[in-house]
Design an enzyme around this catalytic site. Structure first.
Site, mmCIF file in Angstrom:
data_model
loop_
_atom_site.group_PDB
_atom_site.id
_atom_site.type_symbol
_atom_site.label_atom_id
_atom_site.label_comp_id
_atom_site.label_asym_id
_atom_site.label_seq_id
_atom_site.Cartn_x
_atom_site.Cartn_y
_atom_site.Cartn_z
ATOM 1 N N SER A 159 0.834 -1.211 0.000
ATOM 2 C CA SER A 159 0.000 0.000 0.000
ATOM 3 C C SER A 159 0.868 1.260 0.000
ATOM 4 O O SER A 159 0.384 2.330 -0.334
ATOM 5 C CB SER A 159 -0.889 0.000 1.240
ATOM 6 O OG SER A 159 -0.081 0.047 2.404
ATOM 7 N N TYR A 212 -4.238 1.272 3.807
ATOM 8 C CA TYR A 212 -5.288 0.337 3.397
ATOM 9 C C TYR A 212 -6.030 -0.229 4.619
ATOM 10 O O TYR A 212 -7.203 -0.565 4.525
ATOM 11 C CB TYR A 212 -4.661 -0.861 2.661
ATOM 12 C CG TYR A 212 -4.358 -0.676 1.188
ATOM 13 C CD1 TYR A 212 -4.354 0.573 0.573
ATOM 14 C CD2 TYR A 212 -4.070 -1.799 0.402
ATOM 15 C CE1 TYR A 212 -4.068 0.698 -0.786
ATOM 16 C CE2 TYR A 212 -3.796 -1.676 -0.955
ATOM 17 C CZ TYR A 212 -3.791 -0.431 -1.546
ATOM 18 O OH TYR A 212 -3.510 -0.321 -2.880
ATOM 19 N N GLY A 213 -5.294 -0.397 5.707
ATOM 20 C CA GLY A 213 -5.779 -1.223 6.825
ATOM 21 C C GLY A 213 -7.010 -0.727 7.546
ATOM 22 O O GLY A 213 -7.602 -1.466 8.343
ATOM 23 N N CYS A 240 2.343 -6.991 1.697
ATOM 24 C CA CYS A 240 1.399 -6.259 2.545
ATOM 25 C C CYS A 240 0.445 -7.281 3.148
ATOM 26 O O CYS A 240 -0.247 -7.993 2.405
ATOM 27 C CB CYS A 240 0.634 -5.257 1.671
ATOM 28 S SG CYS A 240 -0.674 -4.383 2.552
ATOM 29 N N CYS A 293 2.296 -6.184 10.122
ATOM 30 C CA CYS A 293 2.127 -5.187 9.052
ATOM 31 C C CYS A 293 3.541 -4.834 8.611
ATOM 32 O O CYS A 293 4.431 -4.623 9.450
ATOM 33 C CB CYS A 293 1.406 -3.956 9.600
ATOM 34 S SG CYS A 293 1.506 -2.504 8.510
ATOM 35 N N THR A 294 3.745 -4.790 7.315
ATOM 36 C CA THR A 294 5.113 -4.644 6.820
ATOM 37 C C THR A 294 5.709 -3.261 7.095
ATOM 38 O O THR A 294 6.914 -3.066 6.949
ATOM 39 C CB THR A 294 5.176 -4.963 5.314
ATOM 40 O OG1 THR A 294 4.241 -4.123 4.605
ATOM 41 C CG2 THR A 294 4.829 -6.419 5.056
HETATM 42 N N1 DGL Z 1 1.847 -2.574 5.033
HETATM 43 C C1 DGL Z 1 0.516 -3.061 5.121
HETATM 44 C C2 DGL Z 1 0.471 -4.389 5.855
HETATM 45 O O1 DGL Z 1 1.403 -5.146 5.852
HETATM 46 C C3 DGL Z 1 -0.584 -2.203 5.642
HETATM 47 C C4 DGL Z 1 -0.469 -0.759 5.630
HETATM 48 C C5 DGL Z 1 -1.768 -0.030 5.419
HETATM 49 O O2 DGL Z 1 -2.638 -0.002 6.297
HETATM 50 O O3 DGL Z 1 -1.862 0.493 4.334
HETATM 51 O O4 DGL Z 1 -0.544 -4.729 6.417
#
Ligand code: DGL
Length: 261
Positions: A13, A44-45, A75, A185-186
């Site tokens: 994201s 996104y989350g 992600c 979350c990455t």
């Molecule tokens: N980096 C995304 C993950 O691993 C989420 C980040 C977001 O909320 O956009 O869940």
């Protein structure tokens, strides 16, 4: 027809997937990587699942339209929302996702107390809930949904006073009480320094990046698609008009992340 010299596509994201890209590069230093971060739509989350699925499908279709030999969905949230649809639409492509490393944490700390920090959407997914139920007999699992940390990483403030202010109330009740914290979350590995300072040195911080890199290596090797001769390179692309992601990307690729991750 894919060739060993084709690039590997990596999607997130935003900037968080760079924590996975680091592991991919360590595992496969000769590969070319094309990284796409949908910064214009991050985070996104906190969006509804359907919306995340549509955003993910759109971005991944565009990546798969270019000559990439594999796609890594770096992600957890996008993997939870769209990996099944992606595999259905592209059954012959190598598509690897990432999931919270809860199983790894449970294997390393049998009978232990493990917290999983992730976006609300990731923690709500039935697949994750089932894994959690399955492991509940062998360890204690605590869900820690977080909102706000992704934005801090996206703005270059992963280990800032604002990050400490956000994480203190959430994590300080667990100081010295967790065997492991899963960074589901990455984006979160970039805040590992702040997280570790709050939780104390006895908590093992774990994420799924290394496992994802191993799986990508395994899939490419099985199809004879590893690049044995390349120089290795990374090309970043981000949605939106801001230059900030380009400015932050290289420093996140080089960032000093505590070694126990
Ligand atoms: N980096 C995304 C993950 O691993 C989420 C980040 C977001 O909320 O956009 O869940």
């Amino acid at each position: 027809m894919c060739r060993p010299s084709d690039a590997i596509g990596v999607f997130d994201s935003g900037l968080g997937g760079i924590s996975v890209l680091r592991q991919l590069r360590t595992r496969m230093p000769r590969e070319r990587f094309v990284y796409f971060g949908d910064c214009a739509n991050a985070p996104y989350g906190v969006r509804p699942r359907q919306e995340v699925a549509e955003l993910t499908m759109r971005a991944c279709r565009a990546l798969l339209d270019t000559p990439v030999k594999a796609l890594v969905v770096a992600c957890n949230t996008a993997t939870a929302a769209a990996i099944d649809s992606l595999r259905q639409e592209f059954p012959h492509r190598i598509i690897v996702g990432i999931e919270p490393a809860l199983k790894l944490a449970a294997d390393r700390h049998p009978g232990g107390t493990i917290a999983v920090m992730a976006t609300p959407l990731t923690l709500e997914q039935p697949k994750f809930q089932h894994l959690q139920q399955h492991l509940s007999g062998s360890c204690t699992v605590i869900d820690l949904p977080v909102a706000g940390l992704v934005e801090l990483v996206e703005s270059g403030r992963a280990n800032s006073p604002q990050a400490a202010e956000l994480l203190e109330p959430l994590l300080s009740p667990y100081r010295g009480r967790l065997d492991a914290l899963v960074l589901g979350c990455t984006h979160y590995p970039f805040a590992a320094e702040t997280i570790s300072r709050i939780l104390g040195p006895s908590t093992d911080l774990l994420d799924g990046g290394a496992g994802t890199a191993r799986e990508t290596f395994r899939r490419l090797e099985a199809q004879g698609l590893l690049n044995k001769e390349g120089e290795g390179s990374v090309c970043f692309r981000f949605s939106g008009s801001s230059r900030l992601p380009y400015e932050l990307a290289d420093s996140l690729l080089q960032a000093d992340i505590p070694a126990h991750l």
